[in-house]
Write an enzyme that holds these catalytic residues in place. Structure first.
Site, short mmCIF file in Angstrom:
data_model
loop_
_atom_site.label_atom_id
_atom_site.label_comp_id
_atom_site.label_asym_id
_atom_site.label_seq_id
_atom_site.Cartn_x
_atom_site.Cartn_y
_atom_site.Cartn_z
N CYS A 158 9.05 4.38 4.09
CA CYS A 158 9.35 3.08 3.49
C CYS A 158 10.67 2.88 2.75
O CYS A 158 11.43 2.13 3.12
CB CYS A 158 8.01 2.63 2.89
SG CYS A 158 6.78 2.89 3.70
N LYS A 195 5.66 13.61 -0.05
CA LYS A 195 4.86 13.36 -1.17
C LYS A 195 3.64 14.11 -0.87
O LYS A 195 3.21 14.59 0.21
CB LYS A 195 4.90 11.99 -1.59
CG LYS A 195 4.03 11.33 -0.55
CD LYS A 195 3.78 9.87 -1.51
CE LYS A 195 2.68 9.02 -0.77
NZ LYS A 195 2.46 7.84 -1.30
N LYS A 242 13.82 3.36 4.80
CA LYS A 242 14.08 2.37 5.66
C LYS A 242 14.31 0.78 5.08
O LYS A 242 15.05 0.04 5.64
CB LYS A 242 12.73 2.22 6.60
CG LYS A 242 12.55 1.25 7.83
CD LYS A 242 11.70 1.56 8.73
CE LYS A 242 10.18 1.07 8.22
NZ LYS A 242 9.96 -0.43 8.61
N LEU A 258 0.81 -1.21 -0.07
CA LEU A 258 0.00 -0.05 0.10
C LEU A 258 0.90 1.40 -0.08
O LEU A 258 1.84 1.23 0.92
CB LEU A 258 -0.90 0.28 1.25
CG LEU A 258 -1.52 -1.07 1.37
CD1 LEU A 258 -2.47 -1.01 2.73
CD2 LEU A 258 -2.45 -1.72 0.63
C1 UGA Z 1 6.04 2.99 -0.91
C2 UGA Z 1 5.65 2.03 -2.19
O1 UGA Z 1 5.20 2.68 -3.45
C3 UGA Z 1 4.30 1.10 -1.59
O2 UGA Z 1 4.08 -0.01 -2.61
C4 UGA Z 1 4.86 0.36 -0.41
O3 UGA Z 1 3.83 -0.47 0.14
C5 UGA Z 1 5.30 1.50 0.71
O4 UGA Z 1 6.30 2.18 -0.03
C6 UGA Z 1 5.44 0.59 1.71
O5 UGA Z 1 6.47 0.02 1.84
O6 UGA Z 1 4.82 0.83 2.79
P1 UGA Z 1 5.12 5.27 -0.13
O7 UGA Z 1 6.41 5.27 0.71
O8 UGA Z 1 3.69 5.68 0.50
O9 UGA Z 1 4.89 3.76 -0.97
O10 UGA Z 1 5.35 6.42 -1.37
P2 UGA Z 1 5.66 6.27 -2.95
O11 UGA Z 1 4.23 7.13 -3.69
O12 UGA Z 1 6.21 5.12 -3.48
O13 UGA Z 1 6.56 7.63 -2.83
C7 UGA Z 1 7.95 7.53 -2.36
C8 UGA Z 1 8.97 8.58 -2.52
O14 UGA Z 1 9.30 8.54 -3.91
C9 UGA Z 1 8.17 10.14 -2.47
O15 UGA Z 1 8.92 10.81 -1.84
C10 UGA Z 1 7.92 10.38 -3.83
O16 UGA Z 1 7.88 11.68 -4.05
C11 UGA Z 1 9.08 9.67 -4.75
N1 UGA Z 1 8.85 9.51 -6.00
C12 UGA Z 1 7.72 8.42 -6.44
C13 UGA Z 1 9.75 9.96 -6.94
O17 UGA Z 1 10.61 11.01 -6.66
N2 UGA Z 1 9.62 10.00 -8.32
C14 UGA Z 1 8.44 8.89 -8.72
O18 UGA Z 1 8.51 8.93 -10.14
C15 UGA Z 1 7.63 8.28 -7.71
#
Ligand code: UGA
Length: 399
Positions: free
Chosen positions: A225, A285, A228, A100
């Protein structure tokens, strides 16, 4: 109504053990060496085993993101506790990692790409298959505000052994993190050679082997996530005397990305000492108030350390940001409630979190209030024309 069938308690005495499945979904915070702390998971396993009665049949499901081998450990703790108590209960342990995204939990829960079950025992697998049947067959009525995902077929159920299930979770997050770090590294080169990383990402993302998602270049990844879990994966590697240079590089690129933003500002402004930088967005984000490992905060820390003053805004994360910064750092950060006010006297604006409402900003008014009209779009969110029309110099990442 599901609401009528849901009860909450924080007391073990009220915990209903007359269930078939109990899920452990407690936190696994990082220790100082990067390893995930499984103390709470183990405590939960022990507490369950201390309450099981003779003849009970139970499936204990580990949902928390746990280091490789934790399911085995949970099984061991439960068996040992039952043995010590002289209780004869049949307990299965299954690993069922979640994928998620923060802010999208319900959507990702109802419309998963896949469901992973890691269990040795076919009975446990069957129990989990029954639990997930409405999701696997998508037979439930979509909930208000969470419409059915259009392109989604039925999510596959992957059954595997617990250790592989644990690895799937870490490998998925590490891969996503390195996909972003990869495009950020390419973005740096794009800046040098004069190409546009958004065009490059579109061009490579259309290759179905690569895929278009998680290729948005920016100021780097954060949250609770990716940082870590990549650290935990490296810690597992270290425990086995196994180097993981790709995962290490993904983290290194991510760290550098924060520095590169500040260095870019330094070079554009001929130094940041004594300058005021307006920062739009503090959360790691959009659509969350979470500032854990937020690139925006890291950048603010570096800016302040290098003598800049920061004016910052976030629609929901300002309180958390205030709590995360030190008193010394806070002396150089002014929080404003109207995002337009970050522009007051600013020598540059940094868009750090791509909140959709920032697209509606009155850039013309902001330009008039700035000491120097410059936008560094750390998420490549603004339309270059809109910014330039307001008389502001636009600088994006990888452009
Ligand atoms: C992430 C994973 O996407 C989930 O599938 C997973 O379940 C979760 O970690 C977890 O392990 O609990 P999340 O940390 O909520 O989810 O956030 P993301 O939407 O994946 O974004 C993570 C970071 O990457 C943010 O800082 C976002 O700005 C950055 N990001 C994302 C980018 O810089 N570029 C992108 O193209 C996508």
């Amino acid at each position: 109504m599901a609401k009528e069938r849901l009860t909450f308690t924080s007391s073990w005495d009220e915990f209903d053990l007359q269930t078939d499945i109990v899920m452990i979904a407690v936190g696994t915070p990082a220790k100082t060496n990067g390893e995930a702390n499984t103390h709470y998971v183990e405590e939960a396993a022990r507490s369950i085993a201390e309450r099981l009665q003779d003849g009970a049949q139970y499936t204990v499901v580990v949902k928390s993101t746990v280091p490789i081998g934790t399911n085995r450990r949970v099984e061991h703790i439960i068996r040992r506790t039952l043995q010590e108590r002289g209780v004869n209960a049949k307990v299965f342990v299954a690993s069922n990692p979640e994928f998620l995204r923060e802010g999208w939990a319900l959507y990702d829960c109802f419309y998963p790409d896949r469901i992973i079950i890691g269990a040795e025992d076919p009975e446990a697998v069957e129990m989990m298959r029954r639990l997930y049947r409405p999701l696997l067959e998508q037979t439930f009525e979509p909930f208000e505000g969470i419409p059915r995902r259009e392109e989604s077929g039925l999510p596959p159920l992957i059954t595997t052994d617990p250790v592989s299930a644990e690895m799937i979770k870490y490998a998925a997050n590490a891969f996503l993190a390195l996909k972003i770090s990869f495009i950020n590294e390419i973005a740096g080169l794009c800046e040098k050679v004069g190409s546009d990383v958004t065009e490059v990402a579109r061009g490579i993302g259309l290759d179905s082997r690569i895929g278009p998602r998680f290729l948005n270049a920016g100021i780097g990844w954060g949250g609770s996530c990716f940082p870590k879990d990549t650290a935990a994966l490296l810690a597992v590697g270290k425990e086995h005397n196994y180097e993981m240079p790709i995962v290490e590089a993904a983290r290194k690129v991510n760290e550098l990305q924060r520095l590169r933003v500040v260095e870019r500002l330094q070079s554009l402004l001929k130094g940041v000492r004594g300058r005021t930088i307006g920062v739009l967005g503090l959360a790691f984000k959009p659509h969350t108030d979470d500032v854990r490992e937020s690139p925006a905060l890291d950048i603010i820390r570096i800016l302040v350390e290098r003598g800049a003053h920061v004016r910052a805004h976030d629609p929901v994360a300002m309180d958390n940001a205030r709590a995360a910064l030190t008193d010394e750092e806070l002396q150089e950060v002014t929080f404003v409630h109207d995002p337009h006010n970050v522009a007051d006297g600013a020598h540059a604006l940094l868009l750090a979190t791509e909140w959709p409402q920032y697209r509606m900003l009155d850039l013309l008014t902001m330009a008039q209030r700035m000491a120097f009209p410059l936008v560094l779009d750390g998420r490549n969110m603004f339309r270059v024309e809109d910014v330039e029309k307001a008389g502001i110099t636009y600088v994006g990442v990888g452009k």
